[in-house]
Write an enzyme that holds these catalytic residues in place. Structure first.
Site, PDB file in Angstrom:
ATOM      1  CG  HIS A   1      -0.307  -0.045   2.530  1.00 40.72           C
ATOM      2  ND1 HIS A   1       0.227  -1.196   3.049  1.00 40.72           N
ATOM      3  CD2 HIS A   1      -0.114   0.909   3.473  1.00 40.72           C
ATOM      4  CE1 HIS A   1       0.721  -0.957   4.250  1.00 40.72           C
ATOM      5  NE2 HIS A   1       0.538   0.321   4.523  1.00 40.72           N
TER       6      HIS A   1
ATOM      7  CG  HIS B   1       1.093   5.398   4.286  1.00 41.67           C
ATOM      8  ND1 HIS B   1       0.289   5.401   5.403  1.00 41.67           N
ATOM      9  CD2 HIS B   1       1.764   4.225   4.290  1.00 41.67           C
ATOM     10  CE1 HIS B   1       0.480   4.269   6.063  1.00 41.67           C
ATOM     11  NE2 HIS B   1       1.372   3.539   5.408  1.00 41.67           N
TER      12      HIS B   1
END
Length: 149
Positions: free
Chosen positions: A103, A105
């Site tokens: 992922h 941010h």
């Protein structure tokens, strides 16, 4: 689509856990970080489970980046405070990764937000920088061989 039963992000993607979605398409979702560093802190997550960057194909990684870029630009057109943006990937436990589903941010930043990322590092020695660059080039050559097999 591959999911991991014990992965919190896979559970969010499948609707088993709640999330505050800001974006979704066929390949990725973006939702608000449950522990935001600043208001508007987003996570851009591929729908297909990939524990880290090694498991994420380049096309998927590119799409994650493109969506993060679009969201970072969009943050500047909101009422949220956003004078700058950090894009951050933590890949592996030693890099601070806490959820083992790749992922990215997207963290809106503003003056005196109290967020501290990283440490001050001294300038590198040119010989060490050249050696590290050579090691990366060698890694790219080895990666090309692995990917062609």
């Amino acid at each position: 689509m591959m999911h991991a039963d014990d992965c919190v992000f896979c559970q969010i993607i499948r609707g088993r856990l709640p999330a505050s979605y800001a974006y979704a398409d066929e390949e990725v979702v973006a939702f608000m970080d449950l522990r935001p560093l600043t208001p508007g802190h987003l996570l851009v997550v591929p729908r297909e489970h990939a524990s880290g960057l090694m498991d994420l194909d380049e096309a998927g990684g590119l799409h994650v980046w493109l969506v993060a870029h679009r969201l970072a630009r969009a943050l500047r057109h909101t009422k949220l405070r956003c004078e700058g943006v950090n894009l951050l990937v933590a890949d592996g436990a030693v890099a601070g990764q806490q959820v083992f589903h790749a992922h990215l941010h997207v963290i809106p930043r503003f003056e005196a937000d109290g967020v501290r990322i990283g440490t001050e590092a001294p300038d590198g020695e040119r010989a060490a920088l050249d050696s590290a660059a050579a090691a990366v080039r060698a890694g790219l050559r080895r990666l090309a061989v692995v990917e062609s097999d």
